[in-house]
Design a protein around this motif. Sequence first.
Motif, PDB file in Angstrom:
ATOM      1  N   PHE A 406       0.702  -1.210   0.037  1.00 15.62           N
ATOM      2  CA  PHE A 406       0.005   0.072  -0.117  1.00 15.62           C
ATOM      3  C   PHE A 406       0.834   0.948  -0.087  1.00 15.62           C
ATOM      4  CE2 PHE A 406      -2.557  -3.320   2.055  1.00 15.62           C
ATOM      5  CZ  PHE A 406      -3.870  -3.099   1.271  1.00 15.62           C
ATOM      6  N   ASP A 407       0.503   2.292  -0.733  1.00 18.89           N
ATOM      7  CA  ASP A 407       0.965   3.486  -0.657  1.00 18.89           C
ATOM      8  C   ASP A 407       0.073   4.445   0.260  1.00 18.89           C
ATOM      9  OD1 ASP A 407       1.922   6.355  -1.040  1.00 18.89           O
ATOM     10  OD2 ASP A 407       2.059   6.230  -3.239  1.00 18.89           O
ATOM     11  N   LEU A 408       0.722   4.684   1.300  1.00 19.98           N
ATOM     12  CA  LEU A 408      -0.086   5.006   2.499  1.00 19.98           C
ATOM     13  C   LEU A 408      -0.037   6.741   2.417  1.00 19.98           C
ATOM     14  CD1 LEU A 408       1.844   3.276   5.473  1.00 19.98           C
ATOM     15  CD2 LEU A 408      -0.317   2.556   4.537  1.00 19.98           C
ATOM     16  N   ALA A 409       0.685   7.202   1.400  1.00 23.93           N
ATOM     17  CA  ALA A 409       0.385   8.865   1.409  1.00 23.93           C
ATOM     18  C   ALA A 409      -0.839   8.938   0.559  1.00 23.93           C
ATOM     19  CB  ALA A 409       1.789   9.157   0.487  1.00 23.93           C
ATOM     20  N   VAL A 410      -1.272   8.179  -0.203  1.00 25.60           N
ATOM     21  CA  VAL A 410      -2.428   8.233  -0.806  1.00 25.60           C
ATOM     22  C   VAL A 410      -3.750   7.522  -0.628  1.00 25.60           C
ATOM     23  CG1 VAL A 410      -1.361   9.230  -3.008  1.00 25.60           C
ATOM     24  CG2 VAL A 410      -1.915   6.707  -2.917  1.00 25.60           C
ATOM     25  N   ASP A 411      -3.237   6.387   0.350  1.00 27.70           N
ATOM     26  CA  ASP A 411      -4.254   5.234   0.533  1.00 27.70           C
ATOM     27  C   ASP A 411      -3.962   4.977   2.050  1.00 27.70           C
ATOM     28  OD1 ASP A 411      -6.137   3.336   0.649  1.00 27.70           O
ATOM     29  OD2 ASP A 411      -5.058   1.853  -0.468  1.00 27.70           O
ATOM     30  N   SER A 412      -4.165   5.964   3.161  1.00 26.99           N
ATOM     31  CA  SER A 412      -3.972   5.719   4.369  1.00 26.99           C
ATOM     32  C   SER A 412      -4.900   4.567   5.129  1.00 26.99           C
ATOM     33  CB  SER A 412      -3.973   7.069   5.275  1.00 26.99           C
ATOM     34  OG  SER A 412      -5.207   7.417   5.381  1.00 26.99           O
ATOM     35  N   LYS A 413      -6.080   4.511   4.632  1.00 26.84           N
ATOM     36  CA  LYS A 413      -6.931   3.326   5.063  1.00 26.84           C
ATOM     37  C   LYS A 413      -6.616   2.173   4.402  1.00 26.84           C
ATOM     38  CE  LYS A 413     -10.194   6.729   6.604  1.00 26.84           C
ATOM     39  NZ  LYS A 413     -11.779   7.113   6.482  1.00 26.84           N
ATOM     40  N   GLU A 414      -5.570   2.091   3.603  1.00 29.49           N
ATOM     41  CA  GLU A 414      -5.391   0.725   2.831  1.00 29.49           C
ATOM     42  C   GLU A 414      -6.530  -0.088   2.265  1.00 29.49           C
ATOM     43  OE1 GLU A 414      -3.056  -1.809   5.502  1.00 29.49           O
ATOM     44  OE2 GLU A 414      -1.872  -0.197   6.221  1.00 29.49           O
ATOM     45  N   GLN A 415      -7.247   0.539   1.432  1.00 27.45           N
ATOM     46  CA  GLN A 415      -8.194   0.087   0.626  1.00 27.45           C
ATOM     47  C   GLN A 415      -8.009  -0.425  -0.610  1.00 27.45           C
ATOM     48  OE1 GLN A 415     -11.501   0.342   2.037  1.00 27.45           O
ATOM     49  NE2 GLN A 415     -10.341   1.087   3.963  1.00 27.45           N
ATOM     50  N   SER A 416      -6.804  -0.040  -1.527  1.00 25.55           N
ATOM     51  CA  SER A 416      -6.624  -0.567  -2.714  1.00 25.55           C
ATOM     52  C   SER A 416      -5.104  -0.812  -2.752  1.00 25.55           C
ATOM     53  CB  SER A 416      -6.894   0.451  -3.691  1.00 25.55           C
ATOM     54  OG  SER A 416      -8.369   0.856  -3.654  1.00 25.55           O
ATOM     55  N   PRO A 417      -4.639  -2.223  -2.413  1.00 26.26           N
ATOM     56  CA  PRO A 417      -3.407  -2.492  -2.563  1.00 26.26           C
ATOM     57  C   PRO A 417      -2.723  -2.390  -4.217  1.00 26.26           C
ATOM     58  CG  PRO A 417      -4.455  -4.474  -2.691  1.00 26.26           C
ATOM     59  CD  PRO A 417      -5.599  -3.247  -2.535  1.00 26.26           C
ATOM     60  N   LEU A 418      -1.456  -1.991  -4.242  1.00 27.41           N
ATOM     61  CA  LEU A 418      -0.892  -1.728  -5.567  1.00 27.41           C
ATOM     62  C   LEU A 418      -0.557  -3.104  -6.039  1.00 27.41           C
ATOM     63  CD1 LEU A 418       1.705   1.127  -4.071  1.00 27.41           C
ATOM     64  CD2 LEU A 418      -0.487   1.512  -5.434  1.00 27.41           C
ATOM     65  N   SER A 419      -0.559  -3.031  -7.514  1.00 24.96           N
ATOM     66  CA  SER A 419      -0.286  -4.166  -8.242  1.00 24.96           C
ATOM     67  C   SER A 419       1.194  -4.026  -8.496  1.00 24.96           C
ATOM     68  CB  SER A 419      -0.791  -4.071  -9.734  1.00 24.96           C
ATOM     69  OG  SER A 419      -0.352  -5.077 -10.648  1.00 24.96           O
ATOM     70  N   ASN A 420       1.739  -5.355  -7.717  1.00 25.39           N
ATOM     71  CA  ASN A 420       3.235  -5.589  -7.937  1.00 25.39           C
ATOM     72  C   ASN A 420       3.602  -5.463  -9.010  1.00 25.39           C
ATOM     73  OD1 ASN A 420       2.842  -5.481  -5.088  1.00 25.39           O
ATOM     74  ND2 ASN A 420       3.159  -7.896  -4.933  1.00 25.39           N
ATOM     75  N   GLU A 421       3.155  -6.011 -10.030  1.00 22.41           N
ATOM     76  CA  GLU A 421       3.641  -5.988 -11.463  1.00 22.41           C
ATOM     77  C   GLU A 421       3.735  -4.759 -12.319  1.00 22.41           C
ATOM     78  OE1 GLU A 421       1.021  -7.651 -10.224  1.00 22.41           O
ATOM     79  OE2 GLU A 421       1.927  -9.819 -10.039  1.00 22.41           O
ATOM     80  N   GLN A 422       3.105  -3.465 -11.516  1.00 19.60           N
ATOM     81  CA  GLN A 422       2.938  -2.409 -12.350  1.00 19.60           C
ATOM     82  C   GLN A 422       3.773  -1.365 -11.678  1.00 19.60           C
ATOM     83  OE1 GLN A 422      -1.189  -1.682 -13.097  1.00 19.60           O
ATOM     84  NE2 GLN A 422      -1.496  -3.318 -14.538  1.00 19.60           N
ATOM     85  N   LEU A 423       4.489  -1.907 -10.679  1.00 16.79           N
ATOM     86  CA  LEU A 423       5.160  -0.774  -9.784  1.00 16.79           C
ATOM     87  C   LEU A 423       6.454  -0.434 -10.580  1.00 16.79           C
ATOM     88  CD1 LEU A 423       5.418  -2.906  -6.541  1.00 16.79           C
ATOM     89  CD2 LEU A 423       3.810  -1.045  -6.951  1.00 16.79           C
ATOM     90  N   SER A 424       6.772   1.062 -10.398  1.00 14.66           N
ATOM     91  CA  SER A 424       7.647   1.605 -10.992  1.00 14.66           C
ATOM     92  C   SER A 424       8.304   2.809 -10.213  1.00 14.66           C
ATOM     93  CB  SER A 424       7.267   2.489 -12.256  1.00 14.66           C
ATOM     94  OG  SER A 424       6.215   3.367 -12.159  1.00 14.66           O
ATOM     95  N   GLY A 425       9.543   3.414 -10.342  1.00 14.84           N
ATOM     96  CA  GLY A 425      10.281   4.464  -9.646  1.00 14.84           C
ATOM     97  C   GLY A 425      10.471   3.986  -8.118  1.00 14.84           C
ATOM     98  N   ASP A 426       9.771   4.853  -7.243  1.00 11.32           N
ATOM     99  CA  ASP A 426      10.116   4.892  -5.552  1.00 11.32           C
ATOM    100  C   ASP A 426       9.255   3.711  -5.173  1.00 11.32           C
ATOM    101  OD1 ASP A 426      11.717   7.007  -5.803  1.00 11.32           O
ATOM    102  OD2 ASP A 426      10.328   8.693  -5.063  1.00 11.32           O
ATOM    103  N   ALA A 427       8.168   3.324  -5.916  1.00 14.32           N
ATOM    104  CA  ALA A 427       7.146   2.482  -5.336  1.00 14.32           C
ATOM    105  C   ALA A 427       7.970   1.128  -5.622  1.00 14.32           C
ATOM    106  CB  ALA A 427       5.786   2.345  -5.863  1.00 14.32           C
ATOM    107  N   ALA A 428       8.397   0.916  -6.779  1.00 12.45           N
ATOM    108  CA  ALA A 428       9.291  -0.346  -7.025  1.00 12.45           C
ATOM    109  C   ALA A 428      10.464  -0.560  -6.266  1.00 12.45           C
ATOM    110  CB  ALA A 428       9.688  -0.291  -8.558  1.00 12.45           C
ATOM    111  N   GLU A 429      11.208   0.536  -5.887  1.00 11.31           N
ATOM    112  CA  GLU A 429      12.456   0.310  -4.999  1.00 11.31           C
ATOM    113  C   GLU A 429      12.029   0.166  -3.592  1.00 11.31           C
ATOM    114  OE1 GLU A 429      16.494   0.157  -3.927  1.00 11.31           O
ATOM    115  OE2 GLU A 429      15.437   0.156  -6.183  1.00 11.31           O
TER     116      GLU A 429
END
Length: 446
Positions: A406-429
Amino acid sequence: MVFQMQSLTRRQLNAAALILLWAHAVAATNAAQAKPNLLLIMADDVGCDAIGCYGGQSHPTPHIDALAQGGMKFNHAYSMPVCHPSRVCLMTGRYPFRFGAEGMKWGDFPDAAEGISIGDRFKQAGYATAVAGKWQLCMMKNDLQHPRRVGFDSWCLFGWHEGGRYHDPLIYQDGRLRDDTLGKYGPDLYVEFLVDFIRQSRQDGKPFFAYYPMALCHDVTDDLKGRHVAYSKDGRWMTYAEMISSMDDMIGRLVAALERLKIREETLILFTTDNGTPAASYLTVDADGKMVRPKVFSIRDGDVVPGGKGKHDDTGTRVPLIANWPGRIQPGSHADEMVDLTDYLPTLADIAGLGDEDVFRDGISFAPLLLGQPRELKRDWIYTEHRGKRAIRSPQFRLYDDGRFFDLAVDSKEQSPLSNEQLSGDAAEEFKQLSKRLGQMRPAAK
């Protein structure tokens, strides 16, 4: 003339003896002042949403708020999701998994932690040590001296899952079961015990380490073989709001005692909690004798916040932390660096000037933050575990061991997990680094 000389000699000897006694008292006082007194308070089942200075609007907490106004408020303090692993972290400066299965055995304390606990650390350094309130690290009736074996000179602890903690409490004090608690309120007795301990430590010229794991604000227990613990004075149990009010009052009484004893400026107070607010709380018994447990909600900054105890998200693991030390910690200051419960032991040891030790700790001292000094080491991740489930977070992201990210900066309540296959940039790192770290947080293979 001979008699006068003998009399004078005795007077001189008496005077010399008095001078030596005075010098000894001064030396003892100076030694105590060289090491600050430490009061560590950990409330039970209280999240940030329940505290006024953290935006809580449902429950007035004037004494806790005053500590924040006169000290430092941490905005990123974390615990484990529930009470037992949190206590292992605080007591040892290590994560529970470091002790294998013993570290997560409910209501027990790892044998390997005896001799290296927070009580041991300060007792070995010449502190008077005491604990009062909730232990939960053994079944006290089967191990009456357990607190002593982990470094506490004196203790006043309710019998966890043995009897009441509030009205007509079942309390063990210094190895014996108290027989004077009928009609009394447990939190009153825990505070009275600590005040007496602090007063005696002052008289003895010793610095003190007082640990106050509060009974408040955990509800009553329902597993005492079909019987219910004592009701409140008016025939019911306290509501969660009433427990919050009582918790705040107890803290105010301790601070007032330090002021009466004129040692407030010599005492560092840390206030924190063991996990988030509970999702529900036992309040009464229905017509069939069954305990009723309605849900618990708080209003924080205008939002309705359900209790999150047991969850790895911020409602379950992000907790209050306030540090107050008049003349040493800047009033009204804030800290945005992340800390967790393993950090408290090394922090207090640093504050007390105890020096290095040949013991492994997961914790990282945040003492420089308290004193306004540069901090060489700081956290960039927080680890949590509970009943076989684990999670790790950075300031912006949280990763669960089932792969949810989860990206807590935009989803602090953890409603929508990020798709691991589509991660890039800071999120991927971040995903890469947190995955690596989480993989390392396991017991060593035997």
